[in-house]
Motif scaffolding. Sequence first.
Motif, mmCIF file in Angstrom:
data_model
loop_
_atom_site.group_PDB
_atom_site.id
_atom_site.type_symbol
_atom_site.label_atom_id
_atom_site.label_comp_id
_atom_site.label_asym_id
_atom_site.label_seq_id
_atom_site.Cartn_x
_atom_site.Cartn_y
_atom_site.Cartn_z
ATOM 1 N N ALA A 175 0.816 -1.224 0.000
ATOM 2 C CA ALA A 175 0.000 0.000 0.000
ATOM 3 C C ALA A 175 0.848 1.273 0.000
ATOM 4 O O ALA A 175 0.454 2.288 -0.572
ATOM 5 N N GLY A 176 2.022 1.236 0.626
ATOM 6 C CA GLY A 176 2.862 2.433 0.683
ATOM 7 C C GLY A 176 3.930 2.488 -0.378
ATOM 8 O O GLY A 176 4.752 3.419 -0.391
ATOM 9 N N ALA A 177 3.940 1.509 -1.313
ATOM 10 C CA ALA A 177 4.984 1.464 -2.338
ATOM 11 C C ALA A 177 4.786 2.566 -3.381
ATOM 12 O O ALA A 177 3.663 2.935 -3.706
ATOM 13 N N ALA A 178 5.900 3.082 -3.889
ATOM 14 C CA ALA A 178 5.828 4.095 -4.944
ATOM 15 C C ALA A 178 5.423 3.466 -6.273
ATOM 16 O O ALA A 178 4.815 4.118 -7.122
ATOM 17 N N ARG A 179 5.767 2.188 -6.468
ATOM 18 C CA ARG A 179 5.439 1.465 -7.695
ATOM 19 C C ARG A 179 5.627 -0.027 -7.436
ATOM 20 O O ARG A 179 6.200 -0.416 -6.426
ATOM 21 N N THR A 180 5.164 -0.832 -8.395
ATOM 22 C CA THR A 180 5.356 -2.275 -8.276
ATOM 23 C C THR A 180 5.556 -2.849 -9.673
ATOM 24 O O THR A 180 5.490 -2.127 -10.677
ATOM 25 N N SER A 181 5.809 -4.159 -9.759
ATOM 26 C CA SER A 181 6.078 -4.811 -11.037
ATOM 27 C C SER A 181 5.009 -5.860 -11.326
ATOM 28 O O SER A 181 4.290 -6.316 -10.436
ATOM 29 N N ILE A 202 -5.146 -8.782 -21.767
ATOM 30 C CA ILE A 202 -3.995 -7.876 -21.756
ATOM 31 C C ILE A 202 -3.169 -8.095 -20.489
ATOM 32 O O ILE A 202 -1.935 -8.184 -20.537
ATOM 33 N N LEU A 203 -3.842 -8.177 -19.345
ATOM 34 C CA LEU A 203 -3.128 -8.386 -18.083
ATOM 35 C C LEU A 203 -2.388 -9.730 -18.100
ATOM 36 O O LEU A 203 -1.234 -9.817 -17.651
ATOM 37 N N ASN A 204 -3.044 -10.768 -18.600
ATOM 38 C CA ASN A 204 -2.390 -12.072 -18.703
ATOM 39 C C ASN A 204 -1.110 -11.969 -19.539
ATOM 40 O O ASN A 204 -0.071 -12.545 -19.198
ATOM 41 N N HIS A 205 -1.208 -11.223 -20.635
ATOM 42 C CA HIS A 205 -0.059 -11.060 -21.531
ATOM 43 C C HIS A 205 1.113 -10.399 -20.804
ATOM 44 O O HIS A 205 2.263 -10.855 -20.928
ATOM 45 N N HIS A 206 0.833 -9.350 -20.034
ATOM 46 C CA HIS A 206 1.921 -8.643 -19.352
ATOM 47 C C HIS A 206 2.532 -9.491 -18.230
ATOM 48 O O HIS A 206 3.751 -9.468 -18.025
ATOM 49 N N MET A 207 1.702 -10.228 -17.517
ATOM 50 C CA MET A 207 2.250 -11.091 -16.466
ATOM 51 C C MET A 207 3.044 -12.243 -17.067
ATOM 52 O O MET A 207 4.118 -12.600 -16.569
ATOM 53 N N ASN A 208 2.545 -12.817 -18.158
ATOM 54 C CA ASN A 208 3.295 -13.876 -18.832
ATOM 55 C C ASN A 208 4.628 -13.341 -19.348
ATOM 56 O O ASN A 208 5.647 -14.044 -19.317
ATOM 57 N N GLY A 209 4.619 -12.075 -19.823
ATOM 58 C CA GLY A 209 5.851 -11.460 -20.292
ATOM 59 C C GLY A 209 6.875 -11.276 -19.187
ATOM 60 O O GLY A 209 8.084 -11.204 -19.451
ATOM 61 N N ALA A 210 6.394 -11.193 -17.954
ATOM 62 C CA ALA A 210 7.292 -11.073 -16.808
ATOM 63 C C ALA A 210 7.716 -12.443 -16.284
ATOM 64 O O ALA A 210 8.399 -12.542 -15.261
ATOM 65 N N GLY A 211 7.284 -13.492 -17.003
ATOM 66 C CA GLY A 211 7.694 -14.837 -16.626
ATOM 67 C C GLY A 211 6.850 -15.492 -15.561
ATOM 68 O O GLY A 211 7.262 -16.486 -14.949
ATOM 69 N N VAL A 212 5.662 -14.949 -15.299
ATOM 70 C CA VAL A 212 4.778 -15.521 -14.288
ATOM 71 C C VAL A 212 3.391 -15.718 -14.896
ATOM 72 O O VAL A 212 3.042 -15.106 -15.896
ATOM 73 N N GLU A 213 2.602 -16.574 -14.273
ATOM 74 C CA GLU A 213 1.248 -16.847 -14.758
ATOM 75 C C GLU A 213 0.234 -16.097 -13.920
ATOM 76 O O GLU A 213 0.322 -16.077 -12.689
ATOM 77 N N ALA A 214 -0.714 -15.459 -14.592
ATOM 78 C CA ALA A 214 -1.771 -14.726 -13.888
ATOM 79 C C ALA A 214 -2.837 -15.709 -13.421
ATOM 80 O O ALA A 214 -3.487 -16.355 -14.241
ATOM 81 N N ARG A 215 -2.989 -15.831 -12.116
ATOM 82 C CA ARG A 215 -4.010 -16.724 -11.572
ATOM 83 C C ARG A 215 -4.930 -15.925 -10.665
ATOM 84 O O ARG A 215 -4.499 -15.387 -9.649
ATOM 85 N N ALA A 216 -6.182 -15.837 -11.042
ATOM 86 C CA ALA A 216 -7.159 -15.095 -10.247
ATOM 87 C C ALA A 216 -7.961 -16.065 -9.392
ATOM 88 O O ALA A 216 -8.513 -17.040 -9.895
#
Length: 303
Positions: A175-181, A202-216
């Motif tokens: 919550a207090g972070a200036a930014r995140t990845s 789109i969100l799945n694409h960006h998370m996959n691009g970061a090498g992780v899988e988007a799991r909701a």
Amino acid sequence: MIDKLEMFIALANERHFGRAAEVCGVTQPSLSGAIRQLEDQLGVQLVWRGSRFQGLTPEGQRVLEWALRIVADARTLREEMRAARQGLAGNLRIGVIPTALSMIVDLTAGFAARHPNVHLTILSRSSHEILTALDRLELDAGITYLENEPLGRVTRVPLFHESYGLLVAPGHPLAGAARTSWAEVARLPLCLLTPDMQNRRILNHHMNGAGVEARARIESNSVITLAAHVATGDWASVLPSRMAELLTGPRLVAVPIDDPSARHPVGLITPEREPHTPVIAALLDAARRLPDLDGGKAPGGSR
């Protein structure tokens, strides 16, 4: 014949005689009779019939293509003549992707003030639903993504670029972070829009691009539902930055995601047609004159 073609389009859209009759404001026997008269006039069977509607015949599919063009042209003619007599008036139906609902007011507020005799209906729809409804004449315009997935033959006016923020409760460690990845976001217990929404893809694409899988853990087609779950402190979500900022307050905090940053163009689309109806032409003009919501002047519409 125009009235019969409009009933035929309604039947093709609803795929049910009773619902189509309701849409057209007629009785079911009247609609069925109009379809049979249209078949007699054209000399072909348009509808497979049984105890209920069973679909369009191949000839019916071809007639539907013509009907959509003819009815659209007839509506344009009627509206142009009405505008010549009475000034701009009528109904304007706009489908908006859920993540752009907070931005639509930048376009519609000024438009409504300049054209008080135009009634606006704004509906939340997925990008696919917007394109389908435009083809079926169920919507007049849409606000949607301009890239990532095919739009087909439409007139488009860019409005803004969508960037993204992490939505968390005030007590969350970020919550207090200036930014995140994106990689850090993907590790959180997430509630996100459903996979049929282009925003989710789109969100799945960006998370996959970061090498992780988007799991909701929770999915919804409602942004308000996502925000309510985030407010409990048990989940986080990812929303367009402006919408995330709109929701922030005592119970929600927005953190920019910029590692890496992501921006996707969103704009107004209408069916590619010349001439446009006077109401749609006025809406396109208003969109082209709108100051770019990213901070500059909006570029002129393109196709």
